[in-house]
Scaffold this motif. Structure first.
Motif, PDB file in Angstrom:
ATOM      1  N   VAL A  20       0.836  -1.197   0.000  1.00  0.00           N
ATOM      2  CA  VAL A  20       0.000   0.000   0.000  1.00  0.00           C
ATOM      3  C   VAL A  20       0.875   1.253   0.000  1.00  0.00           C
ATOM      4  O   VAL A  20       0.607   2.227  -0.718  1.00  0.00           O
ATOM      5  CB  VAL A  20      -0.956  -0.005   1.212  1.00  0.00           C
ATOM      6  CG1 VAL A  20      -1.678   1.330   1.338  1.00  0.00           C
ATOM      7  CG2 VAL A  20      -1.980  -1.127   1.074  1.00  0.00           C
ATOM      8  N   GLN A  21       1.933   1.249   0.790  1.00  0.00           N
ATOM      9  CA  GLN A  21       2.858   2.387   0.809  1.00  0.00           C
ATOM     10  C   GLN A  21       3.578   2.515  -0.531  1.00  0.00           C
ATOM     11  O   GLN A  21       3.825   3.623  -1.011  1.00  0.00           O
ATOM     12  CB  GLN A  21       3.867   2.223   1.943  1.00  0.00           C
ATOM     13  CG  GLN A  21       3.252   2.334   3.331  1.00  0.00           C
ATOM     14  CD  GLN A  21       4.158   1.751   4.399  1.00  0.00           C
ATOM     15  OE1 GLN A  21       4.409   0.549   4.417  1.00  0.00           O
ATOM     16  NE2 GLN A  21       4.654   2.598   5.282  1.00  0.00           N
ATOM     17  N   ALA A  22       3.907   1.385  -1.128  1.00  0.00           N
ATOM     18  CA  ALA A  22       4.581   1.409  -2.430  1.00  0.00           C
ATOM     19  C   ALA A  22       3.678   2.013  -3.503  1.00  0.00           C
ATOM     20  O   ALA A  22       4.157   2.716  -4.400  1.00  0.00           O
ATOM     21  CB  ALA A  22       5.006  -0.003  -2.832  1.00  0.00           C
ATOM     22  N   TYR A  23       2.377   1.753  -3.415  1.00  0.00           N
ATOM     23  CA  TYR A  23       1.445   2.349  -4.379  1.00  0.00           C
ATOM     24  C   TYR A  23       1.493   3.875  -4.264  1.00  0.00           C
ATOM     25  O   TYR A  23       1.465   4.587  -5.270  1.00  0.00           O
ATOM     26  CB  TYR A  23       0.018   1.866  -4.129  1.00  0.00           C
ATOM     27  CG  TYR A  23      -0.175   0.367  -4.215  1.00  0.00           C
ATOM     28  CD1 TYR A  23       0.701  -0.435  -4.927  1.00  0.00           C
ATOM     29  CD2 TYR A  23      -1.243  -0.254  -3.554  1.00  0.00           C
ATOM     30  CE1 TYR A  23       0.526  -1.809  -4.996  1.00  0.00           C
ATOM     31  CE2 TYR A  23      -1.421  -1.628  -3.624  1.00  0.00           C
ATOM     32  CZ  TYR A  23      -0.539  -2.408  -4.328  1.00  0.00           C
ATOM     33  OH  TYR A  23      -0.727  -3.767  -4.385  1.00  0.00           O
ATOM     34  N   GLY A  24       1.559   4.377  -3.039  1.00  0.00           N
ATOM     35  CA  GLY A  24       1.665   5.814  -2.844  1.00  0.00           C
ATOM     36  C   GLY A  24       2.973   6.360  -3.400  1.00  0.00           C
ATOM     37  O   GLY A  24       3.017   7.446  -3.976  1.00  0.00           O
ATOM     38  N   ALA A  25       4.057   5.579  -3.232  1.00  0.00           N
ATOM     39  CA  ALA A  25       5.357   5.996  -3.749  1.00  0.00           C
ATOM     40  C   ALA A  25       5.327   6.078  -5.273  1.00  0.00           C
ATOM     41  O   ALA A  25       5.842   7.047  -5.866  1.00  0.00           O
ATOM     42  CB  ALA A  25       6.439   5.017  -3.288  1.00  0.00           C
ATOM     43  N   LEU A  26       4.740   5.080  -5.916  1.00  0.00           N
ATOM     44  CA  LEU A  26       4.650   5.084  -7.378  1.00  0.00           C
ATOM     45  C   LEU A  26       3.834   6.282  -7.871  1.00  0.00           C
ATOM     46  O   LEU A  26       4.181   6.915  -8.873  1.00  0.00           O
ATOM     47  CB  LEU A  26       4.028   3.778  -7.873  1.00  0.00           C
ATOM     48  CG  LEU A  26       4.886   2.523  -7.741  1.00  0.00           C
ATOM     49  CD1 LEU A  26       4.072   1.284  -8.116  1.00  0.00           C
ATOM     50  CD2 LEU A  26       6.133   2.614  -8.624  1.00  0.00           C
ATOM     51  N   ALA A  27       2.755   6.585  -7.155  1.00  0.00           N
ATOM     52  CA  ALA A  27       1.924   7.728  -7.542  1.00  0.00           C
ATOM     53  C   ALA A  27       2.701   9.036  -7.413  1.00  0.00           C
ATOM     54  O   ALA A  27       2.623   9.913  -8.290  1.00  0.00           O
ATOM     55  CB  ALA A  27       0.663   7.772  -6.681  1.00  0.00           C
ATOM     56  N   ALA A  28       3.451   9.180  -6.336  1.00  0.00           N
ATOM     57  CA  ALA A  28       4.229  10.398  -6.132  1.00  0.00           C
ATOM     58  C   ALA A  28       5.303  10.566  -7.200  1.00  0.00           C
ATOM     59  O   ALA A  28       5.506  11.667  -7.737  1.00  0.00           O
ATOM     60  CB  ALA A  28       4.874  10.365  -4.741  1.00  0.00           C
ATOM     61  N   LEU A  29       5.987   9.494  -7.513  1.00  0.00           N
ATOM     62  CA  LEU A  29       7.042   9.564  -8.521  1.00  0.00           C
ATOM     63  C   LEU A  29       6.462   9.895  -9.893  1.00  0.00           C
ATOM     64  O   LEU A  29       7.077  10.628 -10.681  1.00  0.00           O
ATOM     65  CB  LEU A  29       7.808   8.236  -8.557  1.00  0.00           C
ATOM     66  CG  LEU A  29       8.609   7.927  -7.275  1.00  0.00           C
ATOM     67  CD1 LEU A  29       9.116   6.494  -7.294  1.00  0.00           C
ATOM     68  CD2 LEU A  29       9.766   8.905  -7.118  1.00  0.00           C
ATOM     69  N   SER A  30       5.268   9.382 -10.157  1.00  0.00           N
ATOM     70  CA  SER A  30       4.589   9.728 -11.408  1.00  0.00           C
ATOM     71  C   SER A  30       4.247  11.211 -11.440  1.00  0.00           C
ATOM     72  O   SER A  30       4.432  11.893 -12.458  1.00  0.00           O
ATOM     73  CB  SER A  30       3.319   8.882 -11.567  1.00  0.00           C
ATOM     74  OG  SER A  30       2.612   9.240 -12.744  1.00  0.00           O
ATOM     75  N   ASP A  31       3.747  11.717 -10.315  1.00  0.00           N
ATOM     76  CA  ASP A  31       3.433  13.147 -10.217  1.00  0.00           C
ATOM     77  C   ASP A  31       4.673  14.007 -10.484  1.00  0.00           C
ATOM     78  O   ASP A  31       4.590  15.064 -11.114  1.00  0.00           O
ATOM     79  CB  ASP A  31       2.884  13.488  -8.832  1.00  0.00           C
ATOM     80  CG  ASP A  31       1.535  12.837  -8.551  1.00  0.00           C
ATOM     81  OD1 ASP A  31       0.849  12.454  -9.510  1.00  0.00           O
ATOM     82  OD2 ASP A  31       1.178  12.719  -7.360  1.00  0.00           O
ATOM     83  N   LEU A  32       5.817  13.534  -9.978  1.00  0.00           N
ATOM     84  CA  LEU A  32       7.057  14.293 -10.085  1.00  0.00           C
ATOM     85  C   LEU A  32       7.755  14.108 -11.428  1.00  0.00           C
ATOM     86  O   LEU A  32       8.756  14.793 -11.713  1.00  0.00           O
ATOM     87  CB  LEU A  32       8.015  13.883  -8.962  1.00  0.00           C
ATOM     88  CG  LEU A  32       7.571  14.211  -7.526  1.00  0.00           C
ATOM     89  CD1 LEU A  32       8.472  13.500  -6.516  1.00  0.00           C
ATOM     90  CD2 LEU A  32       7.579  15.713  -7.293  1.00  0.00           C
ATOM     91  N   GLY A  33       7.244  13.185 -12.237  1.00  0.00           N
ATOM     92  CA  GLY A  33       7.876  12.916 -13.521  1.00  0.00           C
ATOM     93  C   GLY A  33       9.166  12.135 -13.396  1.00  0.00           C
ATOM     94  O   GLY A  33      10.038  12.202 -14.272  1.00  0.00           O
ATOM     95  N   VAL A  34       9.293  11.361 -12.304  1.00  0.00           N
ATOM     96  CA  VAL A  34      10.493  10.559 -12.068  1.00  0.00           C
ATOM     97  C   VAL A  34      10.260   9.148 -12.616  1.00  0.00           C
ATOM     98  O   VAL A  34       9.331   8.456 -12.186  1.00  0.00           O
ATOM     99  CB  VAL A  34      10.829  10.486 -10.567  1.00  0.00           C
ATOM    100  CG1 VAL A  34      12.049   9.606 -10.333  1.00  0.00           C
ATOM    101  CG2 VAL A  34      11.059  11.880 -10.018  1.00  0.00           C
TER     102      VAL A  34
END
Length: 334
Positions: A238-252
């Motif tokens: 669940v935390q990893a899903y949040g991490a993936l979403a954040a990195l997508s937001d940041l364009g990483v």
């Protein structure tokens, strides 16, 4: 009914009470079930409770039913119990709240499954009924448990990351006091440093909630990148899903810029973008094995401590890849 099905009364009892598995052939079970249907027989739960002294009810205590890991545990428990034993769910909301154990026990249950530590008994006083702890590698004295081989899974993930040349790893940790999260963090750190003593681990707290992890990664990534972080490992999917979403937001880009991995391997992890590398901790198997152990303890009327360890393995997917080569500074002589 026994005459209609051409079996003994004992066989009818086994089938009607859901205890025929491994004792009665499938064809005989079907004959008994056909006879039950033909005669319109319905089990009288109240009468059975009076005769056996059991309520035919098991309680599962857990935190945060919104977490799909808990839902999968409940599915495994329900599958193991069958239709003849009722499952009473005592589940709190997200956070550190805990269900009221005493209130639930007052309803009368034959056994308890705990997905978090709870003082149901001490060394001097036994719990009021058989108890099995779930996902607790540090089982208290006298308690039975079903837990995962976290050390093996952590070792496989550490080997994977080191082989991919990751030397600075961000660890999204859970602040919850459950021993499983302490051991996930400890084992992974030990295994990484065993492979390379110079590995740097940046520990970051984040609750087990997509939004919380997304916020933590969004806020922390610029500093982590400056520190040379090339991988993020989460204590849960669940935390990893949040991490993936954040990195997508940041364009990483994942895994070109940073790799992401975690513990749990929930079904959703196979369809994230990119699919998530995760240590497989089967929540369904955890629930199924715990309920099976609890039923056996109830049937035997025993409280002797028994421990079951479930296997783990790393499932490698597209979210992890080689770390980028470190850029070396060059000097120009004039």
């Amino acid at each position: 009914m026994a005459a209609l099905a051409e079996v003994s009364i004992a066989t009818v009892s086994l089938v009607a009470n859901g205890k025929a598995a491994g004792r009665v052939s499938a064809s005989t079970q079907q004959r008994v079930m056909d006879a039950i249907t033909q005669l319109g027989y319905v089990v009288n739960s109240a009468a059975r409770s009076l005769a056996t002294g059991r309520r035919q009810c098991v309680a599962l205590f857990a935190r945060d039913m919104t977490n799909p890991f808990i839902s999968a545990i409940a599915a495994g428990v329900s599958e193991a119990l069958g239709s003849q034993v009722q499952l009473l769910l005592a589940v709190s909301g997200a956070g550190n709240q805990t269900p009221d154990v005493e209130r639930v026990l007052n309803f009368g249950v034959d056994g308890v499954l705990l997905d978090f530590p709870m003082p149901l008994g001490t060394d001097d006083a036994e719990p009021p009924c058989p108890v099995v702890l779930l996902d607790d590698p540090n089982t208290p004295k006298g308690m039975s448990s079903v837990h995962f081989d976290l050390q093996r899974g952590a070792r496989e993930l550490a080997n994977h990351l080191i082989e991919l040349r990751h030397r600075t790893v961000v660890y999204l940790d859970s602040p919850r006091p459950a021993a499983t999260f302490q051991e996930r963090r400890r084992y992974l750190g030990e295994q990484l440093r065993r492979k390379d003593r110079n590995v740097k681990i940046i520990r970051v707290p984040s609750d087990i909630e997509v939004g919380a992890a997304r916020f933590a990664v969004t806020k922390g990534w610029p500093d982590w990148q400056k520190a040379g972080a090339s991988a993020i490992v989460a204590a849960s999917d669940v935390q990893a899903y949040g991490a993936l979403a954040a990195l997508s937001d940041l364009g990483v880009a994942v895994p070109d810029v940073v790799s992401v991995a975690s513990f749990d391997n929930l079904p959703f992890s196979a369809i994230t973008s990119p699919p998530l590398t995760s240590i497989n901790l089967s929540a369904f198997d955890l629930g199924f094995e715990a309920a099976t152990l609890l039923q056996d303890m109830i049937e035997r009327g025993e409280r002797a401590r028994r421990s079951v360890q479930l296997p783990t393995e790393l499932v490698v997917r597209a979210s992890t890849g080689p770390a980028r080569p470190t850029k070396r500074r060059t000097t120009t002589r004039v």
